[in-house]
Design an enzyme around this catalytic site. Structure first.
Site, short mmCIF file in Angstrom:
data_model
loop_
_atom_site.label_atom_id
_atom_site.label_comp_id
_atom_site.label_asym_id
_atom_site.label_seq_id
_atom_site.Cartn_x
_atom_site.Cartn_y
_atom_site.Cartn_z
N ASP A 70 26.64 21.19 -6.40
CA ASP A 70 27.60 22.22 -6.76
C ASP A 70 29.00 21.65 -6.91
OD1 ASP A 70 25.59 24.06 -6.71
OD2 ASP A 70 26.28 25.15 -4.93
N GLU A 106 12.79 3.67 3.18
CA GLU A 106 13.48 2.80 4.12
C GLU A 106 12.83 2.81 5.51
OE1 GLU A 106 17.50 4.21 4.55
OE2 GLU A 106 16.91 6.29 4.23
N ASP A 154 17.58 -0.34 7.08
CA ASP A 154 16.57 0.38 7.85
C ASP A 154 15.18 -0.18 7.61
OD1 ASP A 154 17.97 2.28 9.40
OD2 ASP A 154 18.32 3.51 7.64
N HIS A 186 26.15 8.10 6.16
CA HIS A 186 26.76 7.18 7.12
C HIS A 186 28.24 6.96 6.84
CE1 HIS A 186 23.04 6.27 9.09
NE2 HIS A 186 22.47 5.80 7.99
N ARG A 217 25.03 10.18 -1.64
CA ARG A 217 23.92 10.07 -0.69
C ARG A 217 24.14 11.19 0.32
NH1 ARG A 217 21.86 5.07 3.05
NH2 ARG A 217 23.98 5.09 3.85
#
Length: 261
Positions: free
Chosen positions: A93, A154, A180, A52, A79
């Protein structure tokens, strides 16, 4: 500005696995210089939000580098955009010490997240990390040991399957997405107080599932006071607000002070 004692990031996954408490910060803006300052504040981890947040790959790479450059030992987490092999591998990576995988609703989805985080024979992560090899080393076994796989609960399905999700081998920690989850419980908004009782019961359900499986459990918090309360309740780690929220709060507070004067 005073510097903080340098800590090693190598043990962050072990910190989660041992259940020791940790306090982190959430970054949504693509501003590596600000992220470096935040990492110098003393948090155990700083999470860059690619789901987000306003951060694309170059921003993630720069943000992870900035967190490492702070030299305090704050672990860089990401995230990721989704529970997808590509996004998870890309974050790792780039040098992330762990990923937080959103919207995990079943044990099978948790297993997929674990497999994406680990090199064969225990997973299916592809070898070829360039920057991560400089930070963690080229050994797949070492990377497997030092990378944290955190899955988010969530949703209603995630809540229903909390015990099965927490029991998946290789899941290092559970992370609750409160906004959420509150919506999933019938809240009209992500902070709707009308479902407070159901929400707190859901938190206890997830926390007990994680504890029974021997897994750490964390939660996102709007402020430090809430974070302290959640730690006292038994959560192992907490993330505090985000950089954009705090920027908004501080600029408005200064303007209010001038207006009041």
């Amino acid at each position: 500005m005073t510097s903080n004692p340098i800590r090693s990031t190598a043990g962050f996954a072990d910190r989660l696995r041992s259940g020791r408490q940790a306090v982190g910060y959430w970054v949504v803006c693509d501003n590596p210089i600000a992220t470096e300052r935040i990492a110098m504040a003393g948090y155990e981890y700083v999470c860059l939000d690619a789901q987000h947040g306003l951060i694309e790959y170059r921003g993630l790479l720069a943000g992870i580098t900035a967190i490492d450059a702070a030299g305090t030992g704050a672990a860089a987490l990401v995230r990721v955009q989704a529970n997808d092999q590509f996004w998870i591998a890309q974050a790792l990576d780039a040098g992330a010490r762990g990923v937080i995988v959103p919207m995990v609703e079943t044990a099978a989805e948790a297993e997929a997240a674990v497999a994406a985080c680990r090199f064969p024979p225990v997973g299916r992560r592809s070898n070829g990390a360039l920057r991560a090899a400089l930070r963690i080393g080229p050994s797949p076994a070492r990377a497997n040991a030092e990378i944290a796989c955190v899955v988010m609960i969530e949703s209603a399905s995630g809540l229903e399957n909390a015990t099965a999700i927490a029991s998946v081998p290789g899941v290092d920690a559970i992370y609750i997405g409160p906004s959420d989850l509150r919506l999933a419980l019938g809240g009209a908004t992500p902070t709707d107080p009308a479902v407070d009782a159901e929400f707190e019961a859901a938190l206890r359900t997830v926390r007990k599932a994680a504890e029974a499986a021997g897994k750490a459990v964390g939660i996102h918090c709007p402020d430090g006071a809430t974070a302290a309360r959640r730690l006292a309740e038994g959560f192992n780690y907490v993330s505090i607000a985000n950089d954009l929220v705090h920027l908004d709060q501080i600029v408005k507070s200064h303007l209010a002070q001038v207006s009041e004067g």
